[in-house]
Design a protein around this motif. Sequence first.
Motif, PDB file in Angstrom:
ATOM      1  N   HIS A 116       0.746  -1.280  -0.187  1.00 29.09           N
ATOM      2  CA  HIS A 116       0.000   0.318  -0.520  1.00 29.09           C
ATOM      3  C   HIS A 116       0.583   1.545   0.223  1.00 29.09           C
ATOM      4  CE1 HIS A 116      -3.838   2.268   1.682  1.00 29.09           C
ATOM      5  NE2 HIS A 116      -2.523   3.414   1.680  1.00 29.09           N
ATOM      6  N   GLU A 117       0.496   2.028  -0.741  1.00 30.10           N
ATOM      7  CA  GLU A 117       1.210   3.101  -0.987  1.00 30.10           C
ATOM      8  C   GLU A 117       0.362   4.363   0.121  1.00 30.10           C
ATOM      9  OE1 GLU A 117       3.072   3.823  -5.123  1.00 30.10           O
ATOM     10  OE2 GLU A 117       1.622   2.935  -5.641  1.00 30.10           O
ATOM     11  N   LEU A 118       1.792   5.151   1.071  1.00 38.60           N
ATOM     12  CA  LEU A 118       0.383   6.558   1.567  1.00 38.60           C
ATOM     13  C   LEU A 118       1.099   7.738   1.394  1.00 38.60           C
ATOM     14  CD1 LEU A 118       2.060   3.495   3.427  1.00 38.60           C
ATOM     15  CD2 LEU A 118       0.585   5.459   5.542  1.00 38.60           C
ATOM     16  N   SER A 119       0.856   8.826   1.477  1.00 33.57           N
ATOM     17  CA  SER A 119       1.557  10.121   1.080  1.00 33.57           C
ATOM     18  C   SER A 119       2.722  10.292   2.652  1.00 33.57           C
ATOM     19  CB  SER A 119       0.650  11.352   1.683  1.00 33.57           C
ATOM     20  OG  SER A 119      -0.220  11.103   2.800  1.00 33.57           O
ATOM     21  N   ILE A 120       3.479  11.133   1.953  1.00 31.00           N
ATOM     22  CA  ILE A 120       4.686  11.639   2.870  1.00 31.00           C
ATOM     23  C   ILE A 120       3.726  11.776   4.731  1.00 31.00           C
ATOM     24  CG2 ILE A 120       6.578  12.663   3.290  1.00 31.00           C
ATOM     25  CD1 ILE A 120       6.595  12.942   0.458  1.00 31.00           C
ATOM     26  N   HIS A 121       2.933  12.744   4.302  1.00 32.16           N
ATOM     27  CA  HIS A 121       2.131  13.184   5.813  1.00 32.16           C
ATOM     28  C   HIS A 121       1.540  12.102   5.941  1.00 32.16           C
ATOM     29  CE1 HIS A 121      -0.757  15.194   7.280  1.00 32.16           C
ATOM     30  NE2 HIS A 121      -0.350  16.154   7.615  1.00 32.16           N
ATOM     31  N   ASP A 122       0.523  11.267   5.505  1.00 31.62           N
ATOM     32  CA  ASP A 122       0.173   9.990   6.078  1.00 31.62           C
ATOM     33  C   ASP A 122       1.210   9.102   7.352  1.00 31.62           C
ATOM     34  OD1 ASP A 122      -2.238  10.983   5.230  1.00 31.62           O
ATOM     35  OD2 ASP A 122      -2.705   9.636   4.088  1.00 31.62           O
ATOM     36  N   TYR A 123       2.142   8.933   6.004  1.00 33.38           N
ATOM     37  CA  TYR A 123       3.201   8.314   6.689  1.00 33.38           C
ATOM     38  C   TYR A 123       3.537   9.012   8.123  1.00 33.38           C
ATOM     39  CZ  TYR A 123       8.032   6.076   7.507  1.00 33.38           C
ATOM     40  OH  TYR A 123       9.024   5.817   8.349  1.00 33.38           O
ATOM     41  N   MET A 124       3.898  10.637   8.247  1.00 32.55           N
ATOM     42  CA  MET A 124       4.278  10.720   9.289  1.00 32.55           C
ATOM     43  C   MET A 124       3.935  10.791  10.164  1.00 32.55           C
ATOM     44  SD  MET A 124       6.357  14.382   7.627  1.00 32.55           S
ATOM     45  CE  MET A 124       7.954  14.185   7.309  1.00 32.55           C
ATOM     46  N   MET A 125       2.189  10.455  10.143  1.00 26.62           N
ATOM     47  CA  MET A 125       1.207  11.233  10.815  1.00 26.62           C
ATOM     48  C   MET A 125       1.072   9.272  11.510  1.00 26.62           C
ATOM     49  SD  MET A 125       0.895  14.213  11.401  1.00 26.62           S
ATOM     50  CE  MET A 125      -0.194  13.988  12.763  1.00 26.62           C
ATOM     51  N   THR A 126       1.624   8.531  11.468  1.00 31.01           N
ATOM     52  CA  THR A 126       1.034   7.434  11.877  1.00 31.01           C
ATOM     53  C   THR A 126       2.378   5.659  12.287  1.00 31.01           C
ATOM     54  OG1 THR A 126      -0.104   5.127  11.298  1.00 31.01           O
ATOM     55  CG2 THR A 126       0.974   6.248   9.570  1.00 31.01           C
ATOM     56  N   GLU A 127       1.977   5.194  13.374  1.00 35.39           N
ATOM     57  CA  GLU A 127       3.218   3.992  12.998  1.00 35.39           C
ATOM     58  C   GLU A 127       2.960   2.804  12.351  1.00 35.39           C
ATOM     59  OE1 GLU A 127       3.933   3.635  17.395  1.00 35.39           O
ATOM     60  OE2 GLU A 127       4.660   6.105  17.258  1.00 35.39           O
TER      61      GLU A 127
END
Length: 104
Positions: free
Chosen positions: A70-81
């Motif tokens: 699954h591909e995530l945006s950079i922002h979404d990645y930075m907001m999750t673990e």
Amino acid sequence: MPHVYGSLVDDETRCVHYHTFLDVVAIKFKCCDKYYPCYQCHNEHESHDIKRWPEKEFHTKAIMCGVCKHELSIHDYMMTEVCPNCNAHFNTRCKFHYHLYFEL
């Protein structure tokens, strides 16, 4: 599914440099538009310098979960673990390398 380049050790994007259970993220590098597991893999396989993602492009899908792809945006990645698609846990210590990939 995007191809992941580098010195991989398995099909979940772990590499020779980072290969714990939690090291399941690949990063699309702005400079070459290729996914690599880490900056060291990029530097060993490319002849150009890393170009970091500017904050105005943090909406770009440039992070891939190695477990489910699954591909995530950079922002979404930075907001999750964890991956929002498969709940795989990401290595939270990767935050210490954000400055290598992203303009902060």
